[in-house]
Design a protein around this motif. Structure first.
Motif, PDB file in Angstrom:
ATOM      1  N   GLU A   1       1.426  -6.175   5.396  1.00  0.00           N
ATOM      2  CA  GLU A   1       2.127  -5.770   4.183  1.00  0.00           C
ATOM      3  C   GLU A   1       3.532  -6.357   4.158  1.00  0.00           C
ATOM      4  O   GLU A   1       4.003  -6.841   3.121  1.00  0.00           O
TER       5      GLU A   1
ATOM      6  N   SER B   1     -10.893   2.599   2.359  1.00  0.00           N
ATOM      7  CA  SER B   1     -10.442   2.110   3.659  1.00  0.00           C
ATOM      8  C   SER B   1     -11.510   2.284   4.736  1.00  0.00           C
ATOM      9  O   SER B   1     -11.707   1.401   5.577  1.00  0.00           O
TER      10      SER B   1
ATOM     11  N   TYR C   1     -13.321  -0.776   6.655  1.00  0.00           N
ATOM     12  CA  TYR C   1     -13.238  -0.872   8.110  1.00  0.00           C
ATOM     13  C   TYR C   1     -14.635  -1.041   8.720  1.00  0.00           C
ATOM     14  O   TYR C   1     -14.836  -1.860   9.623  1.00  0.00           O
TER      15      TYR C   1
ATOM     16  N   SER D   1      -5.949  -3.153   6.168  1.00  0.00           N
ATOM     17  CA  SER D   1      -5.273  -1.973   6.696  1.00  0.00           C
ATOM     18  C   SER D   1      -4.915  -2.197   8.163  1.00  0.00           C
ATOM     19  O   SER D   1      -5.290  -3.202   8.772  1.00  0.00           O
ATOM     20  N   TYR D   2      -4.197  -1.249   8.743  1.00  0.00           N
ATOM     21  CA  TYR D   2      -3.774  -1.372  10.140  1.00  0.00           C
ATOM     22  C   TYR D   2      -4.989  -1.428  11.063  1.00  0.00           C
ATOM     23  O   TYR D   2      -5.013  -2.187  12.028  1.00  0.00           O
TER      24      TYR D   2
ATOM     25  N   ASN E   1       3.488  -1.890   8.516  1.00  0.00           N
ATOM     26  CA  ASN E   1       2.280  -2.713   8.609  1.00  0.00           C
ATOM     27  C   ASN E   1       2.667  -4.189   8.548  1.00  0.00           C
ATOM     28  O   ASN E   1       3.348  -4.637   7.634  1.00  0.00           O
TER      29      ASN E   1
ATOM     30  N   GLN F   1      -5.556  -7.493   1.457  1.00  0.00           N
ATOM     31  CA  GLN F   1      -4.509  -6.764   2.179  1.00  0.00           C
ATOM     32  C   GLN F   1      -5.173  -5.818   3.180  1.00  0.00           C
ATOM     33  O   GLN F   1      -5.496  -4.686   2.855  1.00  0.00           O
TER      34      GLN F   1
END
Length: 756
Positions: A364, A290, A294, A318-319, A361, A316
């Motif tokens: 998701e 992750s 990022y 991440s936040y 999320n 997919q």
């Protein structure tokens, strides 16, 4: 004097950006170089970046643009770019998975005219069906923003990126793709865009800095000095966050190198070295943790903010990554189920009747809902229809500001690109000098001789750090030469010596070709790097072919010298120094022809093991028809054509001509005539009496010292009478050039890197 200018162009503030944009700032504290002057836009944006770093601790360097002007002044950003795509549709034919009972049942139903759901539709056949990968996809991407394409595996993410990047054949893709309202030509797209593949295709033994420097040599204008190119590379290393890994090799399975996230950032770096206007990426975060993912997307945000359009597929996010995205397209089985801002997702799904829970999320939830709908009887049809109506409501309220601005300026696409180049973009090697012209920017940044020099330097650098590869090949040649030298040590000039010489030459010439098989995996390992680099005109295919040949020559010369020196005097071959030099020349020509032949096969055969099988088989056929096992006059007429195509025929005949060309050198004297017959085992006294009887019968005196067979007789017995040794040498060299030309055409035809 030119200099590197750090420029941070921030896209318009929206709710989906990071919290640091919501912090208020006092601009009264700004100090200006000229008293009483108002702050420029560049100073304001710089202050925004500085405050953001102070409050967030973000140390990712801003995007660096190399100013190629002589004044080095900061000019306004170029006009906005809008990449629009409308009604993209792409279908392929796939084989039906059906057993024999199903085929017969379908055939019987079709023959009887049964109206069933399994009836064939237009364009389909009994054994194939049409699968739609993209179904009426529309949208737009703008400079300064990141557009992400999301969806489950098989939804069409990579296909959409390939379609926009012109990696699908024209006849197969339907719809329109425009930049600022003008249709993008393939040649123009190549020079203003870059495509980052999902796999990290890099040379393992080059350092990060060297990898980026070679990319700069290929893509940056020739007019830029070496120092300016180094400045661009150093700025890019800082921008990508690779300063600590700059001197580290990329590495592979056998060599420790940089981490996965760093490899991915290097892959991005080599494609953005020329600061393209459009950047396409196929799942740049795939396989990363992750934090690394990022950091990669954070770099992409910097690139977008410098005035580039960034489009990527992502599985997919991440936040944290979601906060960096500006636009999103969700796909399901080739159809659009959502298109818009990440901030609009809650409103969209709330109006659809599936509100997103507060602490979940968003992506998701959206992907899970799409998968759930895909498994339902109605599929995602309801969501697709709702998205269409929702998009129509949005478009009735506003139009594209970017297109309006461009139209107000009245500039064509070429003029807008020229304006962008004049403000710092380095696309396609263009500089300010040629940016003022609205004619096409050059297709290649460098002339072909520069490309050859850079490609050769890169290959030599990479090979020099893996000396074991050449060492193993040299060892194989020396061991083979040593075995042959000791096996055929100082051959005499008897009839048996002649047969042993023929065997030595046949084995030696075939060995030179077989040891060239190691050239097979060289291009197969570089194939996708080559396809990636040539797809966006980093260099010409002809430059690659020429540099590939030039780099191979020094090693072939060294191998030829090692083999010739090991065997010539040890075996006792004839000719002295001149004979040795010709022997060395024909060995080198054999290595050259064999290497070219194997290189050509590597451009045709996609797999290493299949390639080795084909190489071994064809070389065995070449040896069979070379004239050693069966002379030319004994080869059947229907196979004689293969005799003249045999690569081993010409060097084999050349060394025989070099060995037996002396007309006065004798190889069979007196009783030696019986050596290769059943009478060879009888006593010498009996042989002498037989020779006397033979002399009286023939009416000529034959003694034990009478020469019965010279070198010319041996050549005639072997059927070697058509060509001189020099003709054989030049034909062997010509075979090498022919296969290099065929290698070029195999690259031209087989490395288009486009879907059909």
């Amino acid at each position: 004097m030119s200099r590197a200018v750090a420029e941070n162009s921030v896209s318009p503030v929206s709710d989906n950006n990071f919290p640091f944009f919501t912090h208020s700032m006092e601009l009264n504290d700004l100090s200006y170089e000229t008293p009483g002057a108002s702050p420029t836009l560049g100073q304001l944006l710089k202050r925004v970046g500085d405050v953001r770093k102070e409050e967030t601790g973000d140390e990712t360097p801003v995007h660096q643009i190399l100013d190629v002007s002589e004044t080095g002044s900061v000019e306004p950003r170029s006009l906005p770019f809008v990449l629009s795509f409308n009604n993209l549709t792409y279908s392929v034919k796939v084989r039906r998975r059906m057993g024999l009972p199903g085929i017969f049942r379908r055939h019987r139903q079709h023959r009887l005219g049964a109206a069933t759901a399994t009836d064939l539709v237009p364009g389909e056949s009994l054994f194939s069906k049409t699968k739609t990968l993209l179904n009426d996809i529309s949208g737009e991407a703008r400079d300064g923003e990141i557009m992400a394409v999301l969806g489950a595996s098989g939804s069409g993410k990579s296909t959409l990126i390939d379609a926009l990047a012109n990696r699908i054949a024209k006849g197969s893709l339907k719809g329109t793709i425009t930049l600022n309202g003008e249709v993008l030509e393939s040649r123009m797209l190549k020079v203003i865009s870059a495509y980052v593949m999902q796999d990290d295709l890099l040379f393992p033994m080059l350092t990060v800095e060297e990898t980026l420097m070679f990319a700069a040599e290929f893509r940056l204008p020739r007019a830029l000095s070496k120092s300016k190119k180094k400045m661009r590379v150093q700025a890019l290393i800082d921008q990508l966050g690779l300063r600590n890994a700059a001197k580290t090799v990329i590495g592979d399975e056998g060599h420790r190198g940089v981490s996965g996230g760093e490899r991915r950032r290097v892959s991005i770096g080599i494609d953005i070295i020329h600061d393209p206007i459009i950047l396409f990426l196929d799942e740049p975060t795939s396989g990363l943790d992750s934090t690394s993912a990022y950091m990669v997307v954070k770099v992409l945000q910097r690139i977008a903010q410098s005035g580039s359009i960034v489009m990527m597929s992502i599985h997919q996010p991440s936040y944290r990554i979601l906060g960096l995205l500006d636009r999103m397209i969700f796909l399901s089985r080739g159809q659009t189920v959502y298109s818009g801002s990440p901030m609009s997702l809650p409103l969209f799904f709330a109006e659809f009747g599936h509100p997103i829970p507060e602490h979940e999320n968003r992506t998701e939830f959206a992907l899970d809902l799409i998968r759930e709908l895909e498994g339902s009887p109605g599929g995602t049809k309801s969501l697709v229809e709702f998205n269409k109506s929702w998009q129509q409501m949005k478009h009735t309220r506003s139009t594209s500001v970017h297109v309006v601005e461009s139209n107000q300026q009245g500039l064509s696409l070429k003029e807008a690109i020229s304006a962008s180049i004049s403000r710092g973009k380095l696309v396609s090697g263009a500089t300010k000098n040629d940016a003022s012209s609205t004619s096409m920017v050059p297709a290649f940044a460098n002339p072909f001789w520069i490309e050859i020099a850079v490609l050769s330097k890169r290959s030599i650098t990479n090979s020099r750090r893996m000396p074991e590869l050449f060492g193993i090949r040299l060892g194989a040649v020396l061991v083979t030469g040593f075995i042959l030298a000791t096996m055929f040590w100082h051959l005499d000039n008897s009839p048996k010596g002649v047969q042993e010489r023929l065997g030595f030459f046949a084995f030696a010439m075939s060995t030179t070709f077989y040891t060239c098989a190691d050239a097979l995996p060289v291009f197969l390992q570089e194939r996708y790097i080559f396809m990636r680099e040539t797809s966006h005109n980093a260099y010409r295919r002809s430059s690659y072919v020429l540099s590939h040949a030039l780099v191979a020559l020094p090693s072939l010369i060294f191998l030829s010298l090692a083999f010739s020196a090991t065997t010539f005097w040890a075996v006792g071959l004839d000719g002295g120094v001149s004979g040795f030099l010709f022997y060395l020349g024909i060995i080198f020509a054999s290595f050259w022809a064999g290497s070219s032949f194997v290189t050509f096969l590597s451009g045709v055969v996609p797999h290493v093991m299949l390639g080795y099988t084909i190489v071994v088989a064809i070389l065995a056929y070449f040896l069979l028809f070379s004239g050693f096992f069966i002379s030319r006059d004994r080869i059947p007429a229907y196979w004689i054509w293969f005799h003249y195509l045999s690569l081993i025929k010409y060097p084999y005949e050349a060394v025989l001509l070099n060995e037996f060309e002396d007309p006065v050198k004798c190889f069979v004297r007196g009783v030696q005539i019986f050596d290769n017959t059943p009478l060879g085992a009888v006593p010498t006294s009996v042989k002498a009496k037989l020779l006397e009887t033979l002399s009286s019968t023939l009416g000529m005196r034959i003694t034990s010292s009478t020469c019965l067979t010279t070198g010319s007789d041996i050549l005639e017995q072997q059927g070697i009478t058509d060509l001189s040794k020099w003709s054989c040498l030049w034909i062997t060299v010509a075979w090498g050039f022919l296969f290099r030309i065929l290698f070029y055409f195999s690259l031209l035809v087989g490395s288009k890197n486009k879907r059909q």
